[in-house]
Scaffold this motif. Structure first.
Motif, PDB file in Angstrom:
ATOM      1  N   VAL A 111       0.839  -1.210   0.000  1.00  0.00           N
ATOM      2  CA  VAL A 111       0.000   0.000   0.000  1.00  0.00           C
ATOM      3  C   VAL A 111       0.870   1.255   0.000  1.00  0.00           C
ATOM      4  O   VAL A 111       0.603   2.205  -0.739  1.00  0.00           O
ATOM      5  N   LEU A 112       1.930   1.260   0.796  1.00  0.00           N
ATOM      6  CA  LEU A 112       2.804   2.433   0.846  1.00  0.00           C
ATOM      7  C   LEU A 112       3.498   2.672  -0.491  1.00  0.00           C
ATOM      8  O   LEU A 112       3.677   3.826  -0.916  1.00  0.00           O
ATOM      9  N   GLN A 113       3.870   1.583  -1.170  1.00  0.00           N
ATOM     10  CA  GLN A 113       4.489   1.729  -2.483  1.00  0.00           C
ATOM     11  C   GLN A 113       3.496   2.303  -3.492  1.00  0.00           C
ATOM     12  O   GLN A 113       3.832   3.201  -4.290  1.00  0.00           O
ATOM     13  N   LEU A 114       2.265   1.814  -3.454  1.00  0.00           N
ATOM     14  CA  LEU A 114       1.242   2.295  -4.376  1.00  0.00           C
ATOM     15  C   LEU A 114       0.828   3.730  -4.054  1.00  0.00           C
ATOM     16  O   LEU A 114       0.479   4.501  -4.952  1.00  0.00           O
ATOM     17  N   LYS A 115       0.880   4.078  -2.789  1.00  0.00           N
ATOM     18  CA  LYS A 115       0.604   5.459  -2.376  1.00  0.00           C
ATOM     19  C   LYS A 115       1.543   6.424  -3.100  1.00  0.00           C
ATOM     20  O   LYS A 115       1.121   7.474  -3.612  1.00  0.00           O
ATOM     21  N   GLN A 116       2.824   6.044  -3.173  1.00  0.00           N
ATOM     22  CA  GLN A 116       3.800   6.883  -3.860  1.00  0.00           C
ATOM     23  C   GLN A 116       3.609   6.842  -5.375  1.00  0.00           C
ATOM     24  O   GLN A 116       3.696   7.869  -6.057  1.00  0.00           O
ATOM     25  N   GLU A 117       3.339   5.657  -5.896  1.00  0.00           N
ATOM     26  CA  GLU A 117       3.189   5.502  -7.345  1.00  0.00           C
ATOM     27  C   GLU A 117       2.030   6.334  -7.894  1.00  0.00           C
ATOM     28  O   GLU A 117       2.117   6.891  -8.996  1.00  0.00           O
ATOM     29  N   LYS A 147       0.676   9.005  -6.496  1.00  0.00           N
ATOM     30  CA  LYS A 147       0.674  10.375  -5.999  1.00  0.00           C
ATOM     31  C   LYS A 147       0.429  11.347  -7.153  1.00  0.00           C
ATOM     32  O   LYS A 147       1.058  11.265  -8.202  1.00  0.00           O
ATOM     33  N   GLY A 148      -0.508  12.269  -6.959  1.00  0.00           N
ATOM     34  CA  GLY A 148      -0.873  13.202  -8.009  1.00  0.00           C
ATOM     35  C   GLY A 148      -2.037  12.734  -8.864  1.00  0.00           C
ATOM     36  O   GLY A 148      -2.664  13.532  -9.562  1.00  0.00           O
ATOM     37  N   LYS A 149      -2.333  11.419  -8.809  1.00  0.00           N
ATOM     38  CA  LYS A 149      -3.476  10.863  -9.542  1.00  0.00           C
ATOM     39  C   LYS A 149      -4.657  10.614  -8.608  1.00  0.00           C
ATOM     40  O   LYS A 149      -5.804  10.911  -8.945  1.00  0.00           O
ATOM     41  N   ILE A 150      -4.356  10.062  -7.454  1.00  0.00           N
ATOM     42  CA  ILE A 150      -5.367   9.784  -6.435  1.00  0.00           C
ATOM     43  C   ILE A 150      -4.642   9.618  -5.110  1.00  0.00           C
ATOM     44  O   ILE A 150      -3.491   9.155  -5.071  1.00  0.00           O
ATOM     45  N   ASP A 151      -5.294  10.006  -4.043  1.00  0.00           N
ATOM     46  CA  ASP A 151      -4.707   9.882  -2.711  1.00  0.00           C
ATOM     47  C   ASP A 151      -5.004   8.485  -2.180  1.00  0.00           C
ATOM     48  O   ASP A 151      -6.161   8.155  -1.881  1.00  0.00           O
ATOM     49  N   VAL A 152      -3.990   7.641  -2.090  1.00  0.00           N
ATOM     50  CA  VAL A 152      -4.132   6.278  -1.586  1.00  0.00           C
ATOM     51  C   VAL A 152      -3.819   6.286  -0.095  1.00  0.00           C
ATOM     52  O   VAL A 152      -2.747   6.729   0.327  1.00  0.00           O
ATOM     53  N   LEU A 153      -4.759   5.801   0.708  1.00  0.00           N
ATOM     54  CA  LEU A 153      -4.597   5.813   2.160  1.00  0.00           C
ATOM     55  C   LEU A 153      -4.402   4.402   2.695  1.00  0.00           C
ATOM     56  O   LEU A 153      -5.010   3.445   2.211  1.00  0.00           O
ATOM     57  N   LEU A 154      -3.550   4.297   3.705  1.00  0.00           N
ATOM     58  CA  LEU A 154      -3.284   3.014   4.354  1.00  0.00           C
ATOM     59  C   LEU A 154      -4.214   2.837   5.550  1.00  0.00           C
ATOM     60  O   LEU A 154      -4.149   3.591   6.521  1.00  0.00           O
ATOM     61  N   GLY A 155      -5.065   1.836   5.437  1.00  0.00           N
ATOM     62  CA  GLY A 155      -5.967   1.507   6.535  1.00  0.00           C
ATOM     63  C   GLY A 155      -5.946   0.020   6.817  1.00  0.00           C
ATOM     64  O   GLY A 155      -5.219  -0.755   6.176  1.00  0.00           O
TER      65      GLY A 155
END
Length: 268
Positions: free
Chosen positions: A68-74, A76-84
């Motif tokens: 999830v943290l890797q995808l959050k960075q990938e 970034k700028g397209k959609i805000d991915v949150l870790l839950g």
């Protein structure tokens, strides 16, 4: 802005698709924020994966966080991915779970009661042969656990707080003051509840909680958020517009999501 804080993926053993599939579905659906919140491992068990069709293995949890943290960075700028994470609430193991969650940079944690009296809340057989008084006892025990989860201080959001009706629609007609008492506790503890649209996948239809509970939640100052509880990518953001309209009709002025464990207010 549209958001969805409650999505799963194939690690839990009963959802389809990879995390990336849910993120892509969110982008296609016009969401600004997508939360990944798969089922927590059974940290209180001695087994690595106590329930393979219900929750991921303990050994898989760090890999889940990392992905999830890797995808959050990938993204970034397209959609805000949150870790839950959607955490089970077992009072006897609460401290074990609390210590595990401290290890990771969660944006939010959803606390859900899935077992009450040692039986799944979705087990329709639990209601067979119960008299009216016993049905009240079962409902009150469920809400006692929900209130205890609110007081635990572990969770930002409480998941599907009347999901016991999923395969027993008559649940909503069981009258007890314990529901109001629990909503009062949730409001006092400052924990949000989700409007969870996965009731559409159960016998009851619709979503959790009922409109009546949402009206009482507003009375007690309970914050609300949105979660599809998607177990397939096509359900991401399911009925978001309908839920938004209903909340405005009830009288809510905003709803919330959590980023870096801080409440973000979104006007309705």
């Amino acid at each position: 802005m549209k958001f969805d804080l409650h999505t799963h993926h194939d690690r839990c053993g009963h959802a389809q698709g990879k995390i990336r599939d849910y993120i892509e579905a969110a982008i296609a659906g016009g969401l600004s924020v997508i939360g990944i919140a798969d089922h927590s491992p059974y940290f209180g068990s001695t087994e690595d994966q106590a329930q393979p069709q219900i929750a991921m293995a303990k050994s898989e949890f760090p890999r889940y966080i990392e992905e999830v943290l890797q995808l959050k960075q990938e993204y970034k700028g397209k959609i805000d991915v949150l870790l839950g994470v959607e955490s089970d609430f077992f009072p006897e193991h609460a401290e074990i779970y609390r210590e595990e969650y401290k290890k990771y940079p969660f944006d939010y944690i959803i606390g859900s009661v899935h077992l009450s009296g040692g039986v799944s809340i979705f087990n329709r057989n639990r209601w067979k042969k119960l008299n009216d008084a016993q049905k009240v006892e079962h409902k009150e025990e469920y809400y006692r656990l929900i209130a205890e989860s609110a007081r635990a201080g572990m969770f930002h959001i409480l998941g599907h707080i009347d999901a016991m009706k999923g395969f027993y629609p008559e649940f909503s007609n069981i009258s007890t003051p314990k529901v109001n008492d629990t909503l009062k506790v949730i409001g006092e503890c400052g924990v949000a509840i989700e409007i969870n649209t996965s009731g559409n996948t159960k016998d009851v239809g619709g979503w959790y909680p009922s409109d009546e509970i949402l009206e009482r939640a507003l009375h007690y100052g309970v914050e609300v958020t949105f979660g599809s509880d998607a177990h397939i990518p096509s359900r991401v953001g399911d009925e978001w517009n309908e839920v938004s309209a209903k909340l405005k009709e009830i009288g809510f002025k905003h709803w919330v999501y959590f980023k870096n464990q801080q409440k973000q207010v979104v006007p309705l």
